[in-house]
Design a protein around this motif. Structure first.
Motif: not given
Length: 780
Positions: A548, A552, A733, A737-738, A740, A742, A759, A777-780
């Motif tokens: 991950e 990223l 925002y 989001d790019r 990920e 918070n 982060l 972390i989750r990838t988009g």
């Protein structure tokens, strides 16, 4: 001929032919087996002269129940039971424990009562009333089934049926009163009781409770709204004259001094239908669907009895002195239930009430079962006692008599054996002790039995598996114990039998066996598997995290390179072209006279063009995130106030928490752009007087906080993520989001704004700080 041997020997000829076997019983009687004429008995071994209507012997043939008249062999066992083998089978002859009463054939249910003279009266459902006194017998015929009998001092023997109440105080039954309802077979009298003043209380089936007094009926108001508790099913009178009425579903009502008292589940009554009552000086007993209970301190308490199935549906309780001529100092209780007749010794009752376990009792149930016809009302009580101490019970085989003082016929204890052990259908050899099983069984079956040829039906078994059962398990008549999924351990199986005399007997030794532990349940194997599983989970987590992080990082680098490309093209094309055009216009402006109006206009336009180029260059710088590699974010943000050309009256401060750590380029770029936009908004639009920028370098996270005391952001625009036509807040925002990260924005009107961007450290820093803080972390 010379006589030798004992003198005085007499020989008599027995007038019976074809005799082939002879045995002597313990009383000296002779049993003679024959071919063709059955079995013959001579009492005391003597032959008497035949008289008119009497044979020289008692004979037993096929007409008397013998399997055949051809007797082949005889045997009297240790308990005095005679076994007879014929050509048709094997017969057992034993002395009767329960002597039946001679009543008419075809009689179903019977009502019992004992009158003031001590005579037993039996009323049957065919309308026959028979009295059995010490000197004579009486018989009366009534044109109705007799459902209830009760003796009273004022009226003598009262007889109840659907035609009303009759009294037998003289030579013939006398009609006392019609029923208070229409006389139909369905409106039968369930039970009766007589009060101190001679008032007759009658429970009429499906109608209710009525009392006959002063030559008229009076209906008693119901004590419950339930349709199942309309009328009592049992009634009695205690020595003090108080009347008791038992209902279905745990309801008991007492009446004394013109006052009713109600007892129910709230007072501890938990035996279902109250169908039997017994009043002793020290306590009142009630029996019903689910066992026995006694009244103490104005509350009912259940009596713990084994073999609950045997003590279900109790219909009679009779008290007998524990010792002859002992009076009421100690009373045994004889229980008549659907399962049979049982004796609860007084000492055992007191021991269990005091906290002991496993009440010992004797059983007489091999012929004592009750007739259970669901379409007929069973007259209650089903058991009574005479002043002489004889007990009478109405059973499915008629009315039987028991002498409570007669000792049991069993002279030898039963022989108990543990016969077999079966594990998952496979028989295990139990000759060696202890028995070791090869594998833990899913189902383990232990067979046991006890030799009691006299009355095998009376035996009750209890077993306990040490290591599995904390108490004795009452198995009733079952001769098999079944266990499922026993855990690995050492076990001892104990069994004991309760005989008809109320004594426990055990085998010589218990069955000892071992259930082994399988290898996959042993501690070392479980520990090894747990360690391997944890290592596998850790490795998978590590691989997943690395993958991950790489994905990223690749995505951020691609975005960073794309922005650099756009910035480079804008710089090399648009800005260079505009710069060239400005040089051309500057040449034209320089060629004009200085006092020429057009020259001044062009110079003003060129100044404006310089400003546009400067702003464009700033935008390109922002796209690249151009911060020197050696320059940290603190230094870059300290220059933003000068870059924004803001008033120096604003208190602007940039600080670090923790030691600054090297950040990845793409992370520095996003944090710089988000912070730069937040600072510019505070300087230019928020009317802030204080702006604070704080960077937190922690092992598990990298955090940036931009706080001001300005006018804040309208909540509506916060929910919309920006004001229409303005891209500052929306851009923040999008930048978060790019990568990920918070992003948290807390703001209110006239209360300032706090923008926090966080982060995880495993993503933010150039090198891992501590492996234990790594996370995916989750990838988009």
């Amino acid at each position: 001929m010379t006589k030798t041997g004992s003198s005085g020997v007499e020989f008599e000829e027995i007038p019976i032919s074809s005799a082939n076997s002879i045995v002597l019983d313990e009383q000296g009687g002779v049993w003679l087996g024959t071919h063709g004429s059955g079995l013959h008995y001579f009492a005391d071994g003597k032959i008497h002269e035949p008289t008119e209507g009497r044979d020289v012997s008692n004979s037993y043939t096929a007409r008397d129940g013998l399997s055949s008249d051809y007797v082949l062999a005889q045997l009297i066992d240790r308990d005095g039971t005679l076994w007879v083998g014929t050509n048709a089978g094997l017969d057992r002859l034993q002395r009767k424990t329960l002597a039946p009463l001679a009543i008419s054939t075809g009689v179903g249910s019977t009502a019992l009562a004992v009158d003031g003279d001590g005579s037993l009266w039996v009323g049957s459902d065919n309308g026959q009333l028979k009295g059995f006194g010490s000197a004579s017998h009486s018989t009366f015929e009534l044109d109705m089934p007799i459902n209830s009998l009760v003796n009273s001092q004022q009226h003598g023997l009262l007889i109840g049926g659907y035609q009303g109440v009759f009294s037998l105080s003289g030579d013939e039954p006398v009609h006392v009163a019609e029923l208070p309802v229409e006389s139909t077979p369905e409106s039968a009298i369930r039970t009766m009781a007589v009060g101190k003043n001679g008032d007759i209380w009658v429970s009429v089936n499906r109608e209710g409770l009525f009392v006959w007094a002063d030559q008229q009926w009076q209906e008693i108001d119901p004590f419950s709204d339930s349709e199942r508790q309309v009328m009592p099913v049992s009634a009695s009178r205690d020595p003090s004259g108080k009347l008791w009425f038992g209902y279905r579903d745990n309801l008991l009502v007492s009446f004394a001094e013109q006052k009713f008292e109600r007892w129910s589940y709230q007072e501890g009554l938990d035996i279902g239908h109250v169908t039997a009552m017994l009043h002793l000086p020290e306590r009142t007993w009630v029996g019903g669907q689910h066992g026995l209970a006694y009244l103490k301190d104005r509350r009912f308490h259940r009596l713990d009895v084994p073999a609950a199935g045997s003590f279900q549906n109790i219909y009679a309780l009779v008290a007998v002195p524990a010792e002859k001529n002992a009076g009421e100092s100690g009373m045994d209780i004889w229980v008549h239930s659907r399962g049979g007749i049982f004796k609860l010794p007084a000492a055992e009752i007191e021991r269990v009430i005091a906290g002991g376990d496993t009440l010992l009792y004797s059983s007489h149930d091999h012929i004592g079962r009750l007739p259970m016809d669901p379409h007929k009302v069973l007259p209650l009580p089903t058991g009574v006692s005479t002043p002489e101490g004889t007990l009478w019970f109405a059973t499915g085989q008629g009315v039987v008599r028991i002498d409570p003082d007669k000792p049991s016929d069993m002279t030898h204890p039963p022989v108990i054996t543990i016969q077999a052990l079966t594990a998952d259908g496979v028989d295990i050899d139990i000759s060696a002790s202890p028995v070791r099983l090869s594998a833990p069984p899913q189902r383990l079956v232990i067979d046991y039995s006890a030799l009691n040829l006299t009355a095998p039906e009376t035996m009750r078994f209890q077993y306990r598996l040490s290591g599995h059962d904390s108490e004795w398990v009452d198995a009733g008549r079952s001769r098999q114990a079944v266990f499922s999924r026993l855990r690995p351990d050492d076990y001892e199986f104990h069994v004991r039998v309760l005989d008809e005399s109320g004594q426990f007997h055990r085998p010589e030794k218990a069955l000892i066996f071992n259930v082994p532990q399988v290898f996959y349940l042993r501690p070392w194997f479980l520990l090894l598997c747990s360690g391997a599983l944890l290592a596998l989970v850790f490795w998978i987590s590590r691989v997943y995290t690395q993958r991950e992080k790489a994905a990223l990082r690749t995505r951020l680098e691609e975005r960073f390179h794309e922005r650099e490309r756009i910035a480079r093209e804008l710089h090399d094309t648009l800005l260079q072209s505009v710069q060239g055009m400005m040089l051309s216009f500057q040449a034209v402006a320089d060629s004009l006279p200085k006092d020429f109006h057009a020259r001044h206009a062009m110079e003003r336009a060129l100044d404006r063009a310089d400003q546009v180029i400067a702003e464009g260059r700033d935008r390109i710088t922002g796209l690249r995130g151009e911060i020197a590699p050696a320059e940290d974010l603190t230094v870059a943000f300290q220059l933003l106030q000068q870059e924004a050309d803001a008033s120096f009256s604003v208190a602007y401060r940039v600080s670090n928490v923790g030691q600054p750590l090297p950040l990845r380029n793409e992370v520095r770029d996003v944090f710089y752009q988000v912070g730069r936009e937040a600072v510019f908004n505070a300087l230019r639009h928020a009317q802030a007087t204080q702006i604070f920028v704080t960077f937190t370098y922690a092992k598990d996270r990298f955090e940036m906080l931009v706080a001001d005391d300005g006018v804040g952001i309208d909540p509506i625009y916060q929910r919309m993520r920006g004001r229409p036509g303005h891209g500052g807040l929306r851009g923040i925002y999008e930048l978060a989001d790019r990568i990920e990260a918070n992003l948290m924005i807390v703001s209110g009107v006239q209360s300032g704004t706090r923008i926090r961007l966080i982060l995880p450290g495993t993503i933010a820093y150039e090198k891992a700080i501590d492996d234990k803080h790594n996370r995916s972390i989750r990838t988009g």
